[in-house]
Design a protein around this motif. Structure first.
Motif, mmCIF file in Angstrom:
data_model
loop_
_atom_site.group_PDB
_atom_site.id
_atom_site.type_symbol
_atom_site.label_atom_id
_atom_site.label_comp_id
_atom_site.label_asym_id
_atom_site.label_seq_id
_atom_site.Cartn_x
_atom_site.Cartn_y
_atom_site.Cartn_z
ATOM 1 N N GLY A 177 33.181 17.645 80.237
ATOM 2 C CA GLY A 177 33.545 18.647 81.233
ATOM 3 C C GLY A 177 33.302 18.163 82.646
ATOM 4 N N GLU A 178 32.191 17.459 82.846
ATOM 5 C CA GLU A 178 31.878 16.917 84.167
ATOM 6 C C GLU A 178 32.894 15.847 84.573
ATOM 7 O OE1 GLU A 178 27.040 17.681 83.749
ATOM 8 O OE2 GLU A 178 27.874 15.683 83.391
ATOM 9 N N MET A 179 33.282 15.001 83.635
ATOM 10 C CA MET A 179 34.279 13.968 83.934
ATOM 11 C C MET A 179 35.639 14.582 84.251
ATOM 12 S SD MET A 179 33.782 10.595 81.562
ATOM 13 C CE MET A 179 33.880 11.410 79.984
ATOM 14 N N THR A 180 36.020 15.624 83.507
ATOM 15 C CA THR A 180 37.304 16.292 83.733
ATOM 16 C C THR A 180 37.352 16.892 85.138
ATOM 17 O OG1 THR A 180 37.456 16.813 81.362
ATOM 18 C CG2 THR A 180 38.868 18.060 82.852
ATOM 19 N N HIS A 181 36.252 17.516 85.544
ATOM 20 C CA HIS A 181 36.183 18.069 86.901
ATOM 21 C C HIS A 181 36.256 16.952 87.940
ATOM 22 C CE1 HIS A 181 34.226 19.586 90.550
ATOM 23 N NE2 HIS A 181 34.718 20.758 90.200
ATOM 24 N N ARG A 182 35.556 15.859 87.691
ATOM 25 C CA ARG A 182 35.551 14.728 88.629
ATOM 26 C C ARG A 182 36.951 14.161 88.803
ATOM 27 N NH1 ARG A 182 32.221 10.853 85.961
ATOM 28 N NH2 ARG A 182 30.572 12.301 86.538
ATOM 29 N N LEU A 183 37.669 14.007 87.707
ATOM 30 C CA LEU A 183 39.030 13.472 87.770
ATOM 31 C C LEU A 183 39.918 14.379 88.606
ATOM 32 C CD1 LEU A 183 41.317 11.565 86.894
ATOM 33 C CD2 LEU A 183 41.526 12.939 84.793
ATOM 34 N N ARG A 184 39.830 15.681 88.390
ATOM 35 C CA ARG A 184 40.640 16.620 89.155
ATOM 36 C C ARG A 184 40.326 16.514 90.645
ATOM 37 N NH1 ARG A 184 39.955 22.904 87.819
ATOM 38 N NH2 ARG A 184 38.135 22.658 89.174
ATOM 39 N N LEU A 224 30.321 24.482 65.195
ATOM 40 C CA LEU A 224 29.929 23.313 65.977
ATOM 41 C C LEU A 224 31.018 22.956 66.992
ATOM 42 C CD1 LEU A 224 28.192 20.118 64.710
ATOM 43 C CD2 LEU A 224 30.275 19.895 66.027
ATOM 44 N N THR A 225 32.268 22.953 66.544
ATOM 45 C CA THR A 225 33.379 22.617 67.449
ATOM 46 C C THR A 225 33.478 23.614 68.595
ATOM 47 O OG1 THR A 225 34.641 21.531 65.693
ATOM 48 C CG2 THR A 225 35.884 22.326 67.598
ATOM 49 N N GLU A 226 33.338 24.894 68.295
ATOM 50 C CA GLU A 226 33.390 25.910 69.344
ATOM 51 C C GLU A 226 32.223 25.771 70.314
ATOM 52 O OE1 GLU A 226 35.690 29.308 66.665
ATOM 53 O OE2 GLU A 226 33.503 29.321 66.845
ATOM 54 N N THR A 227 31.051 25.367 69.788
ATOM 55 C CA THR A 227 29.900 25.132 70.662
ATOM 56 C C THR A 227 30.172 23.966 71.605
ATOM 57 O OG1 THR A 227 28.407 25.958 68.949
ATOM 58 C CG2 THR A 227 27.427 24.658 70.723
ATOM 59 N N MET A 228 30.773 22.911 71.084
ATOM 60 C CA MET A 228 31.135 21.768 71.924
ATOM 61 C C MET A 228 32.102 22.187 73.024
ATOM 62 S SD MET A 228 31.510 18.891 68.913
ATOM 63 C CE MET A 228 32.259 17.652 69.992
ATOM 64 N N GLN A 229 33.075 23.035 72.697
ATOM 65 C CA GLN A 229 34.043 23.484 73.697
ATOM 66 C C GLN A 229 33.367 24.335 74.768
ATOM 67 O OE1 GLN A 229 36.824 25.414 71.113
ATOM 68 N NE2 GLN A 229 37.822 23.523 70.490
ATOM 69 N N ALA A 230 32.426 25.177 74.345
ATOM 70 C CA ALA A 230 31.706 25.997 75.320
ATOM 71 C C ALA A 230 30.879 25.135 76.260
ATOM 72 C CB ALA A 230 30.811 26.996 74.586
ATOM 73 N N LEU A 231 30.226 24.101 75.710
ATOM 74 C CA LEU A 231 29.418 23.212 76.541
ATOM 75 C C LEU A 231 30.285 22.348 77.449
ATOM 76 C CD1 LEU A 231 26.684 22.323 73.923
ATOM 77 C CD2 LEU A 231 26.351 23.585 76.046
ATOM 78 N N GLU A 232 31.465 21.993 76.994
ATOM 79 C CA GLU A 232 32.405 21.307 77.884
ATOM 80 C C GLU A 232 32.722 22.194 79.079
ATOM 81 O OE1 GLU A 232 37.040 19.769 78.073
ATOM 82 O OE2 GLU A 232 36.166 20.238 76.114
ATOM 83 N N GLY A 233 32.879 23.483 78.809
ATOM 84 C CA GLY A 233 33.140 24.419 79.895
ATOM 85 C C GLY A 233 31.998 24.498 80.882
ATOM 86 N N LEU A 234 30.754 24.426 80.373
ATOM 87 C CA LEU A 234 29.602 24.412 81.274
ATOM 88 C C LEU A 234 29.659 23.188 82.182
ATOM 89 C CD1 LEU A 234 26.818 25.495 82.187
ATOM 90 C CD2 LEU A 234 25.797 24.107 80.354
ATOM 91 N N GLY A 235 29.945 22.026 81.614
ATOM 92 C CA GLY A 235 30.037 20.806 82.416
ATOM 93 C C GLY A 235 31.163 20.860 83.420
ATOM 94 N N HIS A 236 32.269 21.522 83.053
ATOM 95 C CA HIS A 236 33.404 21.636 83.960
ATOM 96 C C HIS A 236 33.118 22.598 85.097
ATOM 97 C CE1 HIS A 236 37.634 22.541 85.128
ATOM 98 N NE2 HIS A 236 37.813 21.279 84.774
ATOM 99 N N THR A 237 32.266 23.589 84.836
ATOM 100 C CA THR A 237 32.002 24.642 85.817
ATOM 101 C C THR A 237 30.814 24.323 86.716
ATOM 102 O OG1 THR A 237 32.824 26.292 84.254
ATOM 103 C CG2 THR A 237 31.465 27.098 86.069
ATOM 104 N N SER A 238 29.722 23.849 86.125
ATOM 105 C CA SER A 238 28.461 23.679 86.852
ATOM 106 C C SER A 238 28.329 22.266 87.387
ATOM 107 C CB SER A 238 27.284 23.988 85.911
ATOM 108 O OG SER A 238 26.061 23.584 86.500
ATOM 109 N N ARG A 239 27.987 22.164 88.667
ATOM 110 C CA ARG A 239 27.779 20.851 89.287
ATOM 111 C C ARG A 239 26.313 20.414 89.201
ATOM 112 N NH1 ARG A 239 31.779 21.374 88.383
ATOM 113 N NH2 ARG A 239 31.122 19.608 87.136
ATOM 114 N N ASP A 240 25.471 21.232 88.614
ATOM 115 C CA ASP A 240 24.055 20.883 88.450
ATOM 116 C C ASP A 240 23.879 20.209 87.096
ATOM 117 O OD1 ASP A 240 21.295 20.720 88.241
ATOM 118 O OD2 ASP A 240 20.955 22.648 89.216
ATOM 119 N N ALA A 241 24.089 18.894 87.065
ATOM 120 C CA ALA A 241 24.066 18.158 85.802
ATOM 121 C C ALA A 241 22.696 18.183 85.143
ATOM 122 C CB ALA A 241 24.511 16.712 86.030
ATOM 123 N N GLY A 242 21.639 18.248 85.940
ATOM 124 C CA GLY A 242 20.302 18.326 85.366
ATOM 125 C C GLY A 242 20.102 19.628 84.609
#
Length: 384
Positions: A257-264, A70-88
């Motif tokens: 992931g999306e918030m981390t990208h936004r902050l950067r 579960l934790t590794e899945t959360m980390q992978a999905l964080e990566g998706l949010g950090h990489t992809s700008r298509d939030a939908g």
């Protein structure tokens, strides 16, 4: 295919966001503003999601999964949010993983797992779970859609509303009432889209997450074999609890992931944008906003990591889930608003994508239980 992610962090270390590498990242970020304006599900980008392997992360290897925690899945999905700008699209991806695949893996018969899990994991079948009803909202205990036993079948009547992925889904998991009101009267059924009696409405136009289609489902004399019931009759609330914990953890890992990208992006802009002879980040009014954004991101990270570890360990995390959902969704909304303010006129333009962040963030305080519902839950669990 194994996702192109960095390896899981060592125990005790702070996890860095996973990154989905090119060419998938390039495909995911192509024409985001145009797709958002059209409000259409981007099937070409879904192919990139399939190829990346992210849909396979939490599932057992015998069905085509990668067998991660579960934790590794959360980390992978964080990566998706950090990489992809298509939030939908990101949101539909999380829904794909958690709506049908997760409960099938945990509760379904071996026959149903073998029949459906491989195609769910590959993304060849798109899925949705139908829980919310037009008059019910967050009140899952008072679901009115009913299923009555008729020989070897159940006959289901009722309707569902605000169902993510419904307009494009091939498989639906229906939460319906088979008994008296309360937690032991719910049951769960797996239904294919072309089953007579199941109707799916046109996509609903909405404020944000516009590339993630939302729709209504009608159930009129829908006849479902008893073999398509997941788990025992009356076990629906147990499954719902299992799924909703993961829905919140997975969806809001993407948000992190999306918030981390936004902050950067905000930090970079504040350093490069000059006013009155110096970078705007040198002004305390701006720098304090950015500092607050950093606090919000790291607080969200802490709550997600700790709550995920607690769920993974099988410990009671009811309050933690409610707090995590509230903290992260409200942090996402506030940091998106702050980003618009810092970008100024440019943030107000659609071409920068910052205003899109605000529209997308507003949904997070509503779906999976509103902030008000989460606070009610926290108070109730404290004995108030």
């Amino acid at each position: 295919m194994t996702p192109a992610h960095t390896p899981p962090p060592a125990a005790g270390s702070r996890p860095a966001p996973y990154e989905i590498s090119a060419p998938w990242a390039d495909a995911l970020n192509r024409d985001v503003a145009e797709a958002d304006a059209r409000g259409e599900f981007p099937r070409d980008k879904w192919k990139a999601i399939q190829s990346s392997g992210i849909l396979a992360v939490p599932f057992e290897e015998q069905y085509g999964g990668l067998g991660h925690t579960l934790t590794e899945t959360m980390q992978a999905l964080e990566g998706l949010g950090h990489t992809s700008r298509d939030a939908g699209l990101n949101f539909s991806t999380s829904t794909q993983i958690v709506s049908v695949g997760i409960p099938l893996q945990a509760f379904a018969s071996p026959e149903l797992k073998s029949m459906f899990l491989p195609k769910i994991i590959s993304g060849d079948l798109i899925t949705a779970h139908a829980i919310t009803e037009p008059g019910g909202g967050s009140d899952a205990m008072n679901i009115t859609t009913t299923a009555r036993r008729d020989g070897d079948d159940y006959v289901i009547d009722g309707g569902k509303m605000f169902i993510t992925n419904a307009p494009i889904a091939d498989l639906f998991l229906l939460y319906v009432r088979t008994g008296a009101p309360g937690p032991f009267g719910l049951s769960v059924f797996l239904v294919e889209r072309d089953t007579p009696g199941l109707g799916v409405g046109e996509p609903l136009d909405k404020l944000g997450l516009r590339t993630s289609p939302l729709g209504e489902v009608t159930l009129d004399g829908l006849r479902v074999p008893a073999t398509r019931r997941i788990g025992q009759e009356g076990a629906g609330f147990l499954m719902l609890d299992h799924v909703m914990k993961r829905e919140i953890l997975f969806a809001f890992s993407i948000t992190l992931g999306e918030m981390t990208h936004r902050l950067r992006r905000v930090v970079e802009f504040a350093k490069s944008r000059h006013q009155f002879g110096r970078p705007i980040g040198a002004f305390q009014a701006v720098s304090h906003k950015i500092a607050d954004m950093k606090i919000a991101v790291e607080t969200s990270r802490k709550w997600l990591a700790d709550t995920g570890a607690k769920v993974e360990a099988g410990r009671d995390a009811a309050i933690d889930i409610a707090v995590t959902k509230t903290v992260v969704s409200e942090a996402n909304k506030q940091t998106a608003l702050d980003a618009v303010q810092i970008f100024g006129g440019q943030g107000y333009l659609t071409r920068t994508g910052i205003e899109q962040d605000v529209r997308n963030a507003l949904g997070g305080t509503i779906y999976s239980g509103t902030s008000e519902i989460q606070r009610n839950r926290i108070a109730s669990l404290l004995g108030l």
